[in-house]
Design an enzyme around this catalytic site. Structure first.
Site, PDB file in Angstrom:
ATOM      1  N   ASP A 460     -20.288-110.860   1.250  1.00 36.40           N
ATOM      2  CA  ASP A 460     -19.000-110.390   1.741  1.00 36.40           C
ATOM      3  C   ASP A 460     -18.794-110.932   3.154  1.00 36.40           C
ATOM      4  O   ASP A 460     -19.521-110.550   4.078  1.00 36.40           O
ATOM      5  CB  ASP A 460     -18.995-108.860   1.735  1.00 36.40           C
ATOM      6  CG  ASP A 460     -17.634-108.259   2.066  1.00 36.40           C
ATOM      7  OD1 ASP A 460     -16.814-108.963   2.686  1.00 36.40           O
ATOM      8  OD2 ASP A 460     -17.412-107.084   1.718  1.00 36.40           O
ATOM      9  N   HIS A 461     -17.816-111.801   3.302  1.00 32.03           N
ATOM     10  CA  HIS A 461     -17.605-112.459   4.600  1.00 32.03           C
ATOM     11  C   HIS A 461     -17.088-111.493   5.664  1.00 32.03           C
ATOM     12  O   HIS A 461     -17.022-111.843   6.857  1.00 32.03           O
ATOM     13  CB  HIS A 461     -16.628-113.630   4.463  1.00 32.03           C
ATOM     14  CG  HIS A 461     -17.065-114.857   5.186  1.00 32.03           C
ATOM     15  ND1 HIS A 461     -17.552-114.837   6.474  1.00 32.03           N
ATOM     16  CD2 HIS A 461     -17.084-116.160   4.815  1.00 32.03           C
ATOM     17  CE1 HIS A 461     -17.851-116.064   6.867  1.00 32.03           C
ATOM     18  NE2 HIS A 461     -17.582-116.893   5.876  1.00 32.03           N
ATOM     19  N   ARG A 462     -16.715-110.279   5.276  1.00 32.30           N
ATOM     20  CA  ARG A 462     -16.260-109.299   6.265  1.00 32.30           C
ATOM     21  C   ARG A 462     -17.415-108.717   7.071  1.00 32.30           C
ATOM     22  O   ARG A 462     -17.219-108.269   8.204  1.00 32.30           O
ATOM     23  CB  ARG A 462     -15.515-108.156   5.568  1.00 32.30           C
ATOM     24  CG  ARG A 462     -14.242-108.560   4.855  1.00 32.30           C
ATOM     25  CD  ARG A 462     -13.652-107.394   4.075  1.00 32.30           C
ATOM     26  NE  ARG A 462     -14.577-106.906   3.046  1.00 32.30           N
ATOM     27  CZ  ARG A 462     -14.320-105.878   2.243  1.00 32.30           C
ATOM     28  NH1 ARG A 462     -13.173-105.219   2.362  1.00 32.30           N
ATOM     29  NH2 ARG A 462     -15.195-105.506   1.329  1.00 32.30           N
TER      30      ARG A 462
END
Length: 490
Positions: A460-462
């Site tokens: 998850d790039h968040r």
């Protein structure tokens, strides 16, 4: 016991699930049953569960048929007091004393079910379902199990529901036995304790009036002095044949005859919703690397010569490397949450519950090894084997199937090198391991044939950037290429 008819409603069987499919009745109208006797088998989005009766008496009415999907909180069975003669089922009537006479109107059932779901379902250990106590009347006959209905295979994954600050009382009043409050526990809690060899008599309940909660049993299971002692669950019913062809039904778009229509329900429905949510909410990215696993295979082969019967499998060693890697890169062992007011936060965990994908007759499921960071490779291997066995029998608990913080997926067993995996929501990362095959590899400036596998990390790039994801992946890869040195440092 009260002379009034008791109406037992389908309970929340864990993780805030809102429905279950009735697979098989284990009793019939007229049967004499005792407290805690299994009355039905239901399949939730997590596993197959036997539902015990909270009351002793005579079965007066069964509210549902095999294959029907029932909502949590709706009537499941009506039980007449011991010694009473069950009356013929009556048509629902909108009267003020409907509940006391054992007849429940549709409006009452819907209202009660909604209240029950609102106040009872919680996914973090606060599920409060008051039914089932020791003792009861003399057992009557139990009907033999009938053939099961079709079960759709899938990977059961469900997002935990936010838990209330304190367990709520009112909605369970109708499912408790008067005078037995402190001894009343849910069937999920009772089964969890039985499967792990935990004595309920030794647990002080944290719920109201000493009610034993799921979190109390989980604490006892995770305690060092209470090792897990899994039982041998009964064989899960065999799956029925594939859906019958819809004879004469033509598809308007293709003009072809429709061969089958498979309802999306139960496990598959939960998986579809979870995967859709993962793809919709998580901006995932993927990194991968080829790894020389020759040294790991050689090390395991040497260990197997010394101890043929308890050498950990390759997945257990990789799991050990993964837990060590998550300690160095904890951002991948988190959860991204958005509040009702739009606020966002990244939730970190003091520990690692390592999920792993396991193929079963019901489909791909993801049981998790709790507190995996505390286990050696040999202990991880034993727990992976145990969880795989109970998952394949369809007897894994909702906690075992829904408490992971990171997932390890060995899709190499299917003969593929890599996969663009969908992250197991609400986790934020998944590591995939491809097949190990002979490949040309440069070693010390010379070309040679080595055992090579591919590691793929979806994240998850968040919660982190590529540097963190690449650092974790490289760490696990280095451990595989130099397992002796890595294990010496762990």
């Amino acid at each position: 016991m009260s002379s009034e008819m008791q109406v037992f409603r389908l309970p929340d069987l864990g993780e805030g699930l809102t429905e279950a499919e009735l697979v098989n009745w284990l009793v019939a109208v007229g049967d004499q049953i005792k407290v805690d006797q299994p009355i039905a088998e239901v399949e939730t989005a997590k596993s197959m569960v036997e539902v015990p009766s909270p009351y002793a008496g005579t079965v007066a009415e069964l509210h549902g048929q095999a294959g029907e999907t029932l909502d949590v909180g709706k009537p499941l069975i009506s039980i007449a007091p011991v010694g009473a003669t069950p009356a013929e089922p009556k048509a629902p009537a909108a009267t003020d004393d409907a509940v006391s006479t054992g007849v429940v109107t549709d409006a009452e059932a819907s209202a009660a079910a909604e209240t029950y779901r609102t106040e009872e379902k919680a996914g973090s250990g606060n599920v409060l379902i008051g039914y089932g106590t020791p003792g009861g009347a003399t057992a009557g006959r139990t009907r033999p199990r009938k053939g099961s209905v079709a079960v759709v295979d899938s990977a059961p994954v469900a997002a935990p529901v936010a838990a209330p600050e304190a367990p709520m009382e009112p909605a369970v009043a109708g499912t408790r036995i008067p005078g037995k409050l402190s001894a009343v526990i849910s069937p999920l809690v009772r089964k969890m304790a039985r499967d792990h060899g935990v004595s309920l008599d030794a647990i002080n309940g944290s719920g109201a009036s000493g009610l034993i909660m799921r979190r109390d049993v989980e604490a006892a299971i995770s305690a060092p002095e209470a090792p897990a002692a899994p039982s041998a669950p009964a064989q899960a019913p065999a799956e029925a044949a594939a859906p019958a062809a819809a004879s004469g039904d033509l598809d308007g778009r293709t003009g072809l005859a429709v061969s089958a229509r498979t309802p999306v329900r139960g496990v598959r429905k939960a998986v579809a919703a979870n995967m859709t949510k993962s793809r919709t909410e998580i901006p995932e990215a993927t990194v991968w690397v080829d790894v020389d696993a020759t040294a790991l295979l050689d090390m395991r082969a040497e260990l197997k010569k010394r101890s043929p019967h308890d050498t950990p499998g390759l997945l257990a060693f990789i799991a050990r490397f993964v837990t060590a890697g998550l300690k160095k890169y904890p951002a991948l062992n988190t959860r991204f949450e958005t509040g009702a007011d739009g606020s966002q936060e990244i939730v970190g965990f003091d520990g690692i519950n390592l999920g792993f994908a396991a193929q079963t007759d019901r489909g791909l499921v993801v049981p998790s090894v709790r507190n995996a960071h505390q286990l050696s490779a040999r202990e991880l291997d034993a727990e992976i084997r145990r969880l795989t066995a109970v998952a394949r029998e369809g007897k894994a608990t909702p906690t075992e199937l829904g408490s992971g913080t990171f997932t390890l997926n060995n899709y190499g067993v299917f003969g593929v090198d890599g996969s663009a995996a969908i992250i197991n929501y609400p986790e934020v990362a998944m590591l995939g391991v491809g097949r190990i095959i002979d490949k040309p590899w440069v070693v010390s400036g010379e070309l040679s044939v080595r055992k090579v596998t591919e590691l793929t990390l979806a994240f998850d790039h968040r919660v982190c950037d590529g540097e963190t994801a690449a650092g974790f992946l490289r760490y696990v890869a280095d451990c595989i290429e130099n397992p002796g040195g890595a294990l010496a440092d762990m």
